[in-house]
Structure formats: C-alpha cells, structure tokens
Motif scaffolding. Structure first.
Motif, mmCIF file in Angstrom:
data_model
loop_
_atom_site.group_PDB
_atom_site.id
_atom_site.type_symbol
_atom_site.label_atom_id
_atom_site.label_comp_id
_atom_site.label_asym_id
_atom_site.label_seq_id
_atom_site.Cartn_x
_atom_site.Cartn_y
_atom_site.Cartn_z
ATOM 1 N N ASP A 142 0.990 -1.327 -0.130
ATOM 2 C CA ASP A 142 0.083 0.127 -0.149
ATOM 3 C C ASP A 142 0.875 1.317 0.120
ATOM 4 O O ASP A 142 0.457 2.267 -0.524
ATOM 5 N N ALA A 143 2.127 1.037 0.536
ATOM 6 C CA ALA A 143 2.788 2.112 0.765
ATOM 7 C C ALA A 143 3.276 2.789 -0.642
ATOM 8 O O ALA A 143 3.819 4.021 -0.719
ATOM 9 N N ARG A 144 3.242 1.988 -1.826
ATOM 10 C CA ARG A 144 3.708 2.390 -2.870
ATOM 11 C C ARG A 144 2.677 2.718 -3.903
ATOM 12 O O ARG A 144 2.866 3.156 -5.065
ATOM 13 N N LYS A 145 1.473 2.865 -3.394
ATOM 14 C CA LYS A 145 0.196 3.225 -4.137
ATOM 15 C C LYS A 145 0.247 4.806 -4.309
ATOM 16 O O LYS A 145 0.839 5.441 -3.421
ATOM 17 N N PRO A 146 -0.754 5.429 -5.198
ATOM 18 C CA PRO A 146 -0.615 6.931 -4.946
ATOM 19 C C PRO A 146 -1.273 7.357 -3.549
ATOM 20 O O PRO A 146 -2.001 6.625 -3.010
ATOM 21 N N ALA A 147 -0.835 8.527 -3.221
ATOM 22 C CA ALA A 147 -1.050 9.056 -1.918
ATOM 23 C C ALA A 147 -2.392 8.991 -1.913
ATOM 24 O O ALA A 147 -3.360 9.624 -2.664
ATOM 25 N N LYS A 148 -3.175 8.661 -0.572
ATOM 26 C CA LYS A 148 -4.494 8.730 -0.148
ATOM 27 C C LYS A 148 -4.470 9.795 0.839
ATOM 28 O O LYS A 148 -3.669 10.486 1.437
ATOM 29 N N VAL A 149 -5.683 10.121 1.313
ATOM 30 C CA VAL A 149 -6.023 11.276 2.444
ATOM 31 C C VAL A 149 -6.395 10.612 3.606
ATOM 32 O O VAL A 149 -6.967 9.539 3.627
ATOM 33 N N VAL A 150 -5.455 10.818 4.713
ATOM 34 C CA VAL A 150 -5.963 10.178 6.326
ATOM 35 C C VAL A 150 -6.536 11.452 7.019
ATOM 36 O O VAL A 150 -5.944 12.380 7.256
ATOM 37 N N ILE A 151 -7.701 11.065 7.281
ATOM 38 C CA ILE A 151 -8.708 11.904 7.993
ATOM 39 C C ILE A 151 -8.147 11.876 9.445
ATOM 40 O O ILE A 151 -8.251 10.857 10.136
ATOM 41 N N ARG A 152 -7.849 13.228 10.012
ATOM 42 C CA ARG A 152 -7.313 13.215 11.498
ATOM 43 C C ARG A 152 -8.212 14.523 12.139
ATOM 44 O O ARG A 152 -7.953 15.569 12.209
#
Length: 475
Positions: free
Chosen positions: A12-22
C-alpha cells in the motif's frame, strides 16, 4: 536491531497517496510511528536527510511523518509546491532550518521574513541590474582565464575543491573588489567551520537557547561566529572609510552598492551596521557555495558522459573560438546552459526547502493545521520519472525550450520560487556559464578510476570526499 513496522514493506505504501482524516484535518499517509522510532533503519541518517526523502517517495504525491510532537509533510507534486510557494504563500513562514540559519546569517535575505525581507531585496536589487552585471561578467572571465592557466596537463586535482577556489576568487572580486586576501580566507574558513556544525545545529532541540552552553560544538560555533563577525565588520568599516575619501571610486562592487544604497521605496534609510553584516554574509555564502558546487558537479557529469562533453566543447569552438567569452555570448551558449541546467537537476546546490504553516490551510486534497512543517526537495522532485524519464541519466536535451514548456513550473526549481526566489539567480547563471566556458576552452577532464562519489547535504549539496579528475588539454 531493525524496525518491524509494517509500513516499510506494505505494498500500500507504493500506491498513489491517499488522504488520512484526523479530526478536521486531512494528511497524506506516511510513517506509522514517530521518526525517532526508525533510528536503526537505513533511511534514518541525520547527516543525510535525502535518504529519508527518498524512502518517503513510495507514498506518492505527499507523505506525512512526525518528529516528537511536530507534524511534517513532504510534498512531491509540482502543483502542490506551487500552492505553497505562490498561491497560498501568505499561509507559510520560515521553517526551523531557516530559523536556525539565522544564528549565523542574522536577518539576511535567506532568513528574514515580511518587511525585513522585502527591504533587503529592494536595497540589493540595483546591484543585479544589467549594467552592473556587465562589469561582473568581464571580471568573471578575467579571473577564470587566469585560473585556467595555473593547471598543468595530466595533473590530478580535486575538481570540486578547485571550483571552490575559483568561486572564492570571483566572490572576493565582485563582493569586495579585492583579491583573495587573508581576510577572505578567514571568512571562508570560519563559514566552513559553521557548515560542518550545520546538521548538529538543525537537529538539536532549542539550539538557540543552548548557544551559551559548554557543549564542545557550541563552543566551537561561538568562536567561529565571533571571528567571522570581527572580520566582516572590519572589512565593512574599512570600505566605509574608503567611500568617505574624496574622489573615491564607489560602487564598483556589491559591498559598495550596499553601503551607498537607500530604501527609496520604503523608509528611505540605509542599511545599519548589523544589516550590512547580515546581507554581506548571505551574499558571500549564496554566491560562493551555490556556483562552486554547481560547477563541481557539472565537471563530474561531463567526465561521466563523453558524448555530451564532445557536444559541449564543439559549441565552445563554434561560438567562441580562441577568444574570451563576453556577456553577449551567454545566450549563444545554449548547450552550455543546458549542460548546467541538467547538472543542477541531478545535483541541485539548494537541495531542499521548507516552510511552517502559520494558519490552517488546504493544499491539494490535504488540510494542514497550524504548526505543520512542510518540505519539498529539489533533489527528489527533479528526479521524478513523470517529468524526467530515466531520471538518473544525464541528458542536457531535457532543457530545450520545447521540453521545458511541457513540464509544470515546479518540476524544476533549483533556485526556489515565489516571493523568496533567489535575487541573484541571473547572476549565478551568468557566472556559472562564463566560468565553465572559459575553463573548458582549454581543458577537459577524465575521472580518476575507483573513487566513490558520495552526497553531503548540508546548507548546499556537496560531494562528501570531493571529485578527483585528471586535467587534459583539448586538441
């Protein structure tokens, strides 16, 4: 001991960046644990932050990590970088690295913000007008021509050290209108001491509060800074006295310009003694280190790429022949310019930039809270295969007008961008082109076999152990 953190191996670390909601904020994905947790991993090297940035590339567009209580975001996308530097620049201020540089450079143009920064640029700007540049160009070529006559066929040299020596001569002439005197050597020596302590000063928490501590590094820093201030202030005082002498030829160099200049668009005042010291040191470091490193890396790449070197030398023969270059030749030396451009793509002297979020702000799909540190690295972005296919290869043709038009603005930004873009950028380009062309008219280089070229990312990107070459005559 190695970390077992799953984020180091997950696909998963090599996939396009996603958004992490905090909560109300949205950050890119990144390291699961606080950065010090990874102290035994190969990318954790306080002397070489590029290793960390290279590791974080696997997260794509942007990556997030934490250092103790601080959020940090690394942006890799040119459009996001443009938002930070231009579109939403008002939401960002100096990062910790720039604040720590203030310990050495004071309120120079690199470290100051707001009106102090703008005032410094206004006062210094006339020194970089074309009429002044023409005079500097002649001086640069004369110095480079004298410099090239000192080499002997077949001798082995550290070309990066030689370019430092050349750049120091040029800086001494254009900034102080002098030769490399003991005072210039003293400035250079003390700056190098501080440069050796740079990573320590940046990494140490609350370094500003510990300047008076008995730590050996701090004692060494205090001694170097004290001596540096004495030498620079002494040179400024001497030049001020010369300028007050009837019939003196004032304005021949950058220091004379700064002494005479007033902020006509602002408070109408001249620079005071502390401001002069800060601007002189900033111009010394920026003018000396940046060009010297760019030239050193360029010789390495020419030595590694004989076909490009042959085309480069052919252009010099066609444009210059046996005569010395002039300022008017700079636009005619198009392939020489492309060689330097490609060199600064692969080995940008200014290898990273940073900002601190001053108020909650959205950049691309991310929502960052106040206090977040953001970084972007020229070294990383300029090696992105999306913009530069086969990025490790040296290809000056990447910088034809057509190729440049096909890339976004911040796919290539060796001198930064936005309101804080280097005021001396045109001067640096001119100096590098003319110095390189003048020396290469007579010489070519052959790399010494078996040497290992390593990066040393400090304030500028240096070769850690230098670059060894054999100097060979052309023809």
């Amino acid at each position: 001991m190695k970390s077992n953190d799953s984020d180091l191996t997950s696909s998963d670390a090599r996939k396009p960046a996603k958004v992490v909601i905090r909560g109300q904020y949205a950050y890119p994905p990144g390291l699961r644990f606080n950065l010090p947790f990874y102290r035994f991993h190969r990318f954790f090297d306080p002397t070489n932050p590029i290793l960390l940035f290279e590791h974080l590339q696997r997260y794509g567009r942007a990556a997030h990590y934490r250092i103790l209580m601080h959020d940090v975001v690394l942006f890799n996308d040119p459009n996001d970088i443009g938002e930070v530097l231009i579109d939403k620049a008002v939401f960002f201020g100096k990062d910790r690295t720039q604040k720590r540089m203030k310990i050495l450079l004071g309120e120079g143009m690199i470290t100051s913000d707001g009106e102090k920064h703008n005032r410094g640029r206004r006062i210094a700007a006339p020194a970089f007008h074309r009429r002044r540049i023409e005079r500097y160009a002649q001086q640069i070529v004369e110095i480079a021509a004298g410099f090239r006559s000192q080499w002997k066929p077949g001798e082995e040299l550290n070309i990066s050290a030689e370019m430092m020596r050349l750049s120091l001569q040029i800086t001494a002439r254009t900034l102080f209108d002098t030769e490399v005197t003991p005072e210039i050597h003293e400035i250079n020596d003390q700056v190098n001491i501080v440069m050796d302590l740079y990573n320590f000063l940046v990494a140490l928490p609350r370094a500003e509060l510990l300047l008076g501590s008995p730590l050996p590094q701090m004692r060494r820093f205090r001694a170097a800074k004290k001596r540096l201030d004495e030498v620079v202030s002494g040179m400024i005082s001497a030049r001020s006295a010369e300028a007050a002498t009837p019939g003196a030829d004032n304005g021949a160099d950058l220091l004379s310009m700064l002494l005479a200049a007033r902020d006509d668009q602002g408070d109408g005042l001249k620079l005071n003694a502390q401001e002069l010291r800060d601007q002189v040191l900033t111009l010394f470091l920026a003018g000396y280190e940046t060009v010297a490193n760019a030239l050193g890396w360029t010789w390495l790449l020419l030595g590694q790429n004989p076909e490009a070197a042959n085309r480069f030398h052919a252009e010099l023969d066609a444009v210059l022949g046996d005569r010395l270059a002039t300022l008017e030749d700079v636009p005619r030396l198009s392939y020489t310019t492309m060689v330097l451009s490609e060199s600064m793509r692969l080995y940008p002297p200014a290898w990273a930039m940073g900002r601190e979020v001053l108020a909650d702000v959205s950049i691309g799909p991310y929502r960052l809270r106040k206090g977040t540190m953001v970084f972007f690295s020229q070294y990383i972005v300029q090696r992105d295969p999306k913009w530069f296919p086969e990025p490790e290869l040296f290809r000056p043709e990447r910088f034809t007008a057509e190729a440049k038009a096909g890339r976004p603005r911040f796919a290539y930004f060796p001198f930064g961008g936005g309101g804080r873009q280097c005021i001396g950028e045109s001067f640096a380009w001119m100096e590098a082109i003319l110095a390189l062309a003048t020396i290469a008219q007579r010489w070519r280089v052959e790399l010494v076999a078996g040497q290992r070229i390593e990066l040393q990312p400090k304030i500028t990107l240096r070769p850690k152990n230098g670059i060894r070459v054999s100097i060979l005559p052309r023809g």
